[in-house]
Write a protein that holds these residues in place. Structure first.
Motif, PDB file in Angstrom:
ATOM      1  N   ARG A  38     -54.204 -62.196  -8.691  1.00 17.32           N
ATOM      2  CA  ARG A  38     -53.549 -63.492  -8.585  1.00 17.32           C
ATOM      3  C   ARG A  38     -52.189 -63.328  -7.922  1.00 17.32           C
ATOM      4  O   ARG A  38     -51.572 -62.273  -7.978  1.00 17.32           O
ATOM      5  CB  ARG A  38     -53.403 -64.164  -9.951  1.00 17.32           C
ATOM      6  CG  ARG A  38     -52.461 -63.458 -10.914  1.00 17.32           C
ATOM      7  CD  ARG A  38     -52.528 -64.123 -12.282  1.00 17.32           C
ATOM      8  NE  ARG A  38     -51.598 -63.529 -13.229  1.00 17.32           N
ATOM      9  CZ  ARG A  38     -51.536 -63.849 -14.513  1.00 17.32           C
ATOM     10  NH1 ARG A  38     -52.357 -64.771 -15.016  1.00 17.32           N
ATOM     11  NH2 ARG A  38     -50.649 -63.260 -15.308  1.00 17.32           N
ATOM     12  N   GLN A  39     -51.746 -64.399  -7.292  1.00 14.76           N
ATOM     13  CA  GLN A  39     -50.459 -64.391  -6.621  1.00 14.76           C
ATOM     14  C   GLN A  39     -49.777 -65.734  -6.830  1.00 14.76           C
ATOM     15  O   GLN A  39     -50.260 -66.771  -6.356  1.00 14.76           O
ATOM     16  CB  GLN A  39     -50.613 -64.108  -5.131  1.00 14.76           C
ATOM     17  CG  GLN A  39     -49.288 -63.933  -4.407  1.00 14.76           C
ATOM     18  CD  GLN A  39     -49.457 -63.352  -3.021  1.00 14.76           C
ATOM     19  OE1 GLN A  39     -50.520 -63.488  -2.406  1.00 14.76           O
ATOM     20  NE2 GLN A  39     -48.432 -62.703  -2.529  1.00 14.76           N
ATOM     21  N   ALA A  40     -48.681 -65.721  -7.547  1.00 20.03           N
ATOM     22  CA  ALA A  40     -47.885 -66.918  -7.743  1.00 20.03           C
ATOM     23  C   ALA A  40     -47.025 -67.169  -6.515  1.00 20.03           C
ATOM     24  O   ALA A  40     -46.703 -66.249  -5.761  1.00 20.03           O
ATOM     25  CB  ALA A  40     -47.009 -66.782  -8.985  1.00 20.03           C
ATOM     26  N   GLY A  42     -44.303 -67.359  -3.992  1.00 15.53           N
ATOM     27  CA  GLY A  42     -43.086 -66.595  -3.818  1.00 15.53           C
ATOM     28  C   GLY A  42     -43.065 -65.250  -4.506  1.00 15.53           C
ATOM     29  O   GLY A  42     -42.027 -64.578  -4.499  1.00 15.53           O
ATOM     30  N   LYS A  43     -44.176 -64.821  -5.106  1.00 13.50           N
ATOM     31  CA  LYS A  43     -44.231 -63.560  -5.825  1.00 13.50           C
ATOM     32  C   LYS A  43     -45.318 -62.659  -5.250  1.00 13.50           C
ATOM     33  O   LYS A  43     -46.175 -63.104  -4.482  1.00 13.50           O
ATOM     34  CB  LYS A  43     -44.463 -63.797  -7.314  1.00 13.50           C
ATOM     35  CG  LYS A  43     -43.372 -64.611  -7.982  1.00 13.50           C
ATOM     36  CD  LYS A  43     -43.626 -64.778  -9.458  1.00 13.50           C
ATOM     37  CE  LYS A  43     -42.523 -65.589 -10.115  1.00 13.50           C
ATOM     38  NZ  LYS A  43     -42.762 -65.776 -11.570  1.00 13.50           N
ATOM     39  N   GLU A  44     -45.280 -61.404  -5.639  1.00  9.31           N
ATOM     40  CA  GLU A  44     -46.254 -60.451  -5.134  1.00  9.31           C
ATOM     41  C   GLU A  44     -47.591 -60.601  -5.853  1.00  9.31           C
ATOM     42  O   GLU A  44     -47.674 -61.107  -6.973  1.00  9.31           O
ATOM     43  CB  GLU A  44     -45.730 -59.021  -5.283  1.00  9.31           C
ATOM     44  CG  GLU A  44     -45.530 -58.584  -6.716  1.00  9.31           C
ATOM     45  CD  GLU A  44     -44.925 -57.195  -6.820  1.00  9.31           C
ATOM     46  OE1 GLU A  44     -44.644 -56.587  -5.773  1.00  9.31           O
ATOM     47  OE2 GLU A  44     -44.745 -56.714  -7.951  1.00  9.31           O
ATOM     48  N   ARG A  45     -48.633 -60.140  -5.193  1.00  7.84           N
ATOM     49  CA  ARG A  45     -49.963 -60.181  -5.770  1.00  7.84           C
ATOM     50  C   ARG A  45     -50.073 -59.185  -6.918  1.00  7.84           C
ATOM     51  O   ARG A  45     -49.555 -58.070  -6.834  1.00  7.84           O
ATOM     52  CB  ARG A  45     -50.996 -59.870  -4.688  1.00  7.84           C
ATOM     53  CG  ARG A  45     -52.444 -59.962  -5.131  1.00  7.84           C
ATOM     54  CD  ARG A  45     -53.355 -59.833  -3.915  1.00  7.84           C
ATOM     55  NE  ARG A  45     -53.086 -58.616  -3.181  1.00  7.84           N
ATOM     56  CZ  ARG A  45     -53.338 -58.442  -1.888  1.00  7.84           C
ATOM     57  NH1 ARG A  45     -53.852 -59.443  -1.174  1.00  7.84           N
ATOM     58  NH2 ARG A  45     -53.077 -57.286  -1.308  1.00  7.84           N
ATOM     59  N   GLU A  46     -50.738 -59.580  -7.990  1.00  7.66           N
ATOM     60  CA  GLU A  46     -50.923 -58.694  -9.124  1.00  7.66           C
ATOM     61  C   GLU A  46     -52.392 -58.639  -9.537  1.00  7.66           C
ATOM     62  O   GLU A  46     -53.124 -59.625  -9.444  1.00  7.66           O
ATOM     63  CB  GLU A  46     -50.063 -59.131 -10.312  1.00  7.66           C
ATOM     64  CG  GLU A  46     -50.437 -60.469 -10.916  1.00  7.66           C
ATOM     65  CD  GLU A  46     -49.667 -60.788 -12.184  1.00  7.66           C
ATOM     66  OE1 GLU A  46     -49.212 -59.845 -12.863  1.00  7.66           O
ATOM     67  OE2 GLU A  46     -49.518 -61.991 -12.497  1.00  7.66           O
ATOM     68  N   SER A  63     -51.106 -58.807 -19.578  1.00  7.32           N
ATOM     69  CA  SER A  63     -50.703 -60.198 -19.635  1.00  7.32           C
ATOM     70  C   SER A  63     -51.853 -61.155 -19.919  1.00  7.32           C
ATOM     71  O   SER A  63     -51.616 -62.287 -20.346  1.00  7.32           O
ATOM     72  CB  SER A  63     -50.013 -60.605 -18.327  1.00  7.32           C
ATOM     73  OG  SER A  63     -50.880 -60.413 -17.221  1.00  7.32           O
ATOM     74  N   GLU A  89     -47.313 -69.504 -16.996  1.00  3.51           N
ATOM     75  CA  GLU A  89     -47.146 -68.313 -16.183  1.00  3.51           C
ATOM     76  C   GLU A  89     -48.446 -67.811 -15.564  1.00  3.51           C
ATOM     77  O   GLU A  89     -48.418 -66.875 -14.753  1.00  3.51           O
ATOM     78  CB  GLU A  89     -46.482 -67.186 -16.987  1.00  3.51           C
ATOM     79  CG  GLU A  89     -47.198 -66.864 -18.282  1.00  3.51           C
ATOM     80  CD  GLU A  89     -46.577 -67.545 -19.485  1.00  3.51           C
ATOM     81  OE1 GLU A  89     -46.477 -66.902 -20.546  1.00  3.51           O
ATOM     82  OE2 GLU A  89     -46.189 -68.730 -19.366  1.00  3.51           O
ATOM     83  N   ALA A  92     -51.148 -69.628 -10.367  1.00  2.29           N
ATOM     84  CA  ALA A  92     -51.226 -68.740  -9.210  1.00  2.29           C
ATOM     85  C   ALA A  92     -52.484 -69.067  -8.422  1.00  2.29           C
ATOM     86  O   ALA A  92     -53.352 -69.802  -8.884  1.00  2.29           O
ATOM     87  CB  ALA A  92     -51.264 -67.271  -9.647  1.00  2.29           C
TER      88      ALA A  92
END
Length: 125
Positions: A38-40, A42-46, A63, A89, A92
């Motif tokens: 998943r990628q939110a 403005g954030k990096e992919r996790e 998480s 949270e 994403a």
């Protein structure tokens, strides 16, 4: 050679559930590792979760452990991510990916050969 397409995302309230699907085509689906990332904004992919070809092995990011469940149906060439008790949270774009590597590097996006386009999950409070 391998194509993946996610579906099932949407806008839900915190505490709700969603089930994401990953439809696949191509050879060697049964032996491939299927992962969810998943990628939110403005954030990096996790990395989120992964499942081995036989479904014998599954793994989850801390998480989402206890809330998400990964599964696959090789007869239908499909994989799934059941997401329960969603939180803000968790918002994403969720991606399904396929890996021909061994199980060891399954938490790394570099181990995956093919990727879907993603499906948006938005959780509001």
């Amino acid at each position: 050679q391998v194509q993946l397409a996610e579906s099932g995302g949407g806008l839900v309230q915190a505490g709700a559930s969603l089930r994401l699907s990953c439809a696949t085509s191509g050879r060697s689906f049964d032996s491939s590792i299927l992962g969810w990332f998943r990628q939110a904004a403005g954030k990096e992919r996790e990395w989120v979760s992964a499942i081995s070809g036989s479904s014998r092995l599954t793994s989850y990011a801390d998480s989402v452990k206890g809330r998400f469940t990964i599964s696959r149906d090789n007869t239908k060439n499909a994989a799934f991510l059941q997401m329960n008790n969603l939180r803000a949270e968790d918002t994403a774009v969720y991606f399904c990916a396929s890996s021909d590597r061994s199980w060891i590097p399954h938490r790394s996006d570099t181990a995956y050969n093919y990727w879907g386009q993603g499906t948006q999950v938005t959780v509001s409070s």
